[in-house]
Design a protein around this motif. Structure first.
Motif, short mmCIF file in Angstrom:
data_model
loop_
_atom_site.label_atom_id
_atom_site.label_comp_id
_atom_site.label_asym_id
_atom_site.label_seq_id
_atom_site.Cartn_x
_atom_site.Cartn_y
_atom_site.Cartn_z
N THR A 165 -43.66 -37.75 11.81
CA THR A 165 -43.87 -36.52 12.57
C THR A 165 -43.02 -35.42 11.95
N PHE A 166 -43.65 -34.30 11.56
CA PHE A 166 -42.96 -33.21 10.90
C PHE A 166 -42.55 -32.15 11.92
N THR A 167 -41.71 -31.23 11.44
CA THR A 167 -41.15 -30.21 12.32
C THR A 167 -42.23 -29.29 12.90
N ASP A 168 -43.36 -29.15 12.22
CA ASP A 168 -44.42 -28.29 12.74
C ASP A 168 -45.32 -29.02 13.73
N GLY A 169 -45.00 -30.29 14.05
CA GLY A 169 -45.78 -31.06 15.02
C GLY A 169 -46.86 -31.91 14.42
N SER A 170 -47.13 -31.79 13.15
CA SER A 170 -48.18 -32.61 12.53
C SER A 170 -47.66 -34.03 12.31
N HIS A 188 -52.22 -40.80 1.95
CA HIS A 188 -51.75 -40.15 3.18
C HIS A 188 -52.96 -39.73 4.00
N ARG A 189 -52.76 -39.60 5.31
CA ARG A 189 -53.83 -39.13 6.17
C ARG A 189 -53.23 -38.40 7.36
N ASP A 190 -53.84 -37.29 7.72
CA ASP A 190 -53.38 -36.51 8.86
C ASP A 190 -53.92 -37.15 10.14
N VAL A 191 -53.03 -37.69 10.96
CA VAL A 191 -53.43 -38.37 12.20
C VAL A 191 -52.92 -37.60 13.42
N THR A 192 -52.72 -36.30 13.25
CA THR A 192 -52.22 -35.48 14.36
C THR A 192 -53.18 -35.52 15.55
N GLU A 193 -54.47 -35.34 15.28
CA GLU A 193 -55.46 -35.33 16.35
C GLU A 193 -55.55 -36.71 17.00
N GLN A 194 -55.46 -37.75 16.19
CA GLN A 194 -55.50 -39.12 16.74
C GLN A 194 -54.31 -39.36 17.67
N HIS A 195 -53.13 -38.93 17.27
CA HIS A 195 -51.95 -39.10 18.13
C HIS A 195 -52.08 -38.27 19.41
N ALA A 199 -52.03 -39.82 23.08
CA ALA A 199 -51.10 -39.38 24.11
C ALA A 199 -51.85 -39.00 25.39
N GLU A 200 -53.00 -38.33 25.23
CA GLU A 200 -53.80 -37.98 26.41
C GLU A 200 -54.32 -39.24 27.09
N PHE A 201 -54.77 -40.20 26.29
CA PHE A 201 -55.27 -41.46 26.86
C PHE A 201 -54.17 -42.19 27.62
N ASN A 202 -52.97 -42.26 27.02
CA ASN A 202 -51.86 -42.95 27.68
C ASN A 202 -51.48 -42.25 28.98
N ALA A 203 -51.49 -40.90 28.95
CA ALA A 203 -51.17 -40.16 30.17
C ALA A 203 -52.21 -40.42 31.26
N GLU A 204 -53.50 -40.43 30.86
CA GLU A 204 -54.56 -40.70 31.83
C GLU A 204 -54.47 -42.14 32.35
N ARG A 205 -54.15 -43.08 31.43
CA ARG A 205 -53.99 -44.47 31.85
C ARG A 205 -52.84 -44.61 32.85
N ASP A 206 -51.71 -43.95 32.57
CA ASP A 206 -50.57 -44.03 33.50
C ASP A 206 -50.93 -43.43 34.85
#
Length: 376
Positions: A165-170, A188-195, A199-206
């Motif tokens: 995770t970089f300082t710009d949030g990516s 390398h692969r940008d997985v920002t959208e996947q994360h 996170a949204e799924f985990n929040a909804e699950r909780d």
């Protein structure tokens, strides 16, 4: 002249006589010497010209070889660059960022998307850069790193995969594959959208888990209240039936009916306990499984059903011996009650019969589990 001198030396001539015979006039000798010198010069010049020609040919051949080698190297590098550009465009198209490091640790290839990963944090990577130096340059921009591949798997030869995770949030997923020839492939692969989606799924699950827990608590409270309210009338019926049983003047037939009322109240109490336990099924760690004799349960159900229906007689037949089972007694009784009651109810015979038997291991399923079967 030397040959003539050798021939005349055997004639016994004096030196003067020999000189007189062999002497050559000075002009003629000078001409001979000059002609011989010119002949030597011509032969030397011819040899020199031949040497110069040979040298020139060698130099020209060497120059042609150098030029050809340079042209071939340029053609090879041109084709290599074209191939690298083609690979780079292909990897860019599929969204894969790829870098290749030689055994010495230097970058020998990377596509444009790979370079963009460094440029978005203000860093650059070039062909020939050392991997360690490039890693040290971008490390200050990484705020968090998750190891995807377990350390024991990496030690066993699996690729090292991490989410940085970089300082710009990516969030960039970085993998390191070590080849047998010493090279290293770094996709390398940008997985920002996947994360973000995770996170949204985990929040909804909780949130759903919290709602489910709250619903379970409300269900438990409702079951407790309903069970209490249902038990109260049964308790009153059982108490009043107990008063009637203490009356000595109560006829025997009536006493039997009152005893049946008490028994039915007790059975209804057990049924409500089973329903309450079923409402909490899967949410309670309490276990109520006990060793139960299915034949006794069937006999009890027969007593309840047949005696309750005096107008229509039926029979429950045990065809085989039923082995004991370890189950919840209330659930087992409810199971047999429903099956046997339906067998008697939906049977058009004058005297309906329900047969209960144990098929045994020979008729077990593929899992080799024995079961109790009810047939009407």
């Amino acid at each position: 002249m030397l040959e003539r001198a050798r021939a005349l030396s055997g004639e016994g001539l004096t030196a003067r006589e020999l000189d007189a015979r062999l002497r050559v006039p000075d002009d003629a000798a000078a001409r001979d010497v000059f002609a011989f010198s010119e002949q030597i010069d011509r032969e030397f010049e011819e040899q020199r010209s031949a040497f110069l020609r040979l040298r020139l040919q060698l130099l020209m051949s060497a120059a042609i070889f150098v030029i050809a080698s340079f042209a071939i190297a340029q053609l090879y590098r041109s084709r290599e660059r074209a191939e690298q550009q083609r690979l780079s465009r292909m990897f860019d198209m599929i969204g894969l960022h790829l870098g290749i490091v030689d055994p010495a640790g230097r970058f020998v290839f990377f596509n444009s998307a790979f370079g963009e990963l460094f440029r978005h944090v203000g860093q650059t990577v070039s062909t020939g850069d050392m991997l360690d130096k490039v890693t040290r340059r971008i490390t200050p921009f990484i705020t968090h790193e998750d190891v995807v591949t377990p350390p024991d798997a990496i030690a066993a030869g699996e690729p090292d995969i991490r989410d940085a995770t970089f300082t710009d949030g990516s969030v960039i997923r970085c993998a390191l594959y070590r080849l047998d020839d010493g090279r290293q492939v770094i996709p390398h692969r940008d997985v920002t959208e996947q994360h973000r989606r995770e996170a949204e799924f985990n929040a909804e699950r909780d949130r759903l888990i919290a709602d489910l827990k709250r619903s379970n608590v409300e269900l438990d409270n409702f079951a407790d209240i309903a069970s209490h309210d249902l038990r109260e009338p049964l308790r009153g019926i059982a108490i009043n039936a107990g008063f009637l049983l203490r009356k000595e003047e109560l006829p025997e037939t009536a006493r039997a009916r009152v005893l049946r009322i008490v028994e039915m109240c007790e059975r209804e109490q057990m049924l409500m306990d089973s329903l309450l336990e079923f409402a909490r099924l899967g949410r309670s760690s309490d276990q109520h499984d006990v060793s139960t004799d299915p034949a006794a349960v069937v006999k009890q159900i027969e007593h309840d059903l047949i005696s309750a229906d005096t107008n229509r007689q039926g029979a429950i037949v045990l065809d085989t011996r039923l082995p004991p089972v370890t189950v919840d007694f209330g659930r087992l009784r409810s199971l047999f009650m429903n099956l046997i009651a339906n067998g008697l109810k939906y049977n058009d015979s004058d005297r309906p019969e329900v047969h209960v038997c144990f098929l045994g291991p020979a008729a077990a399923t593929a899992a080799s589990t024995s079961r109790t079967m009810v047939s009407a």
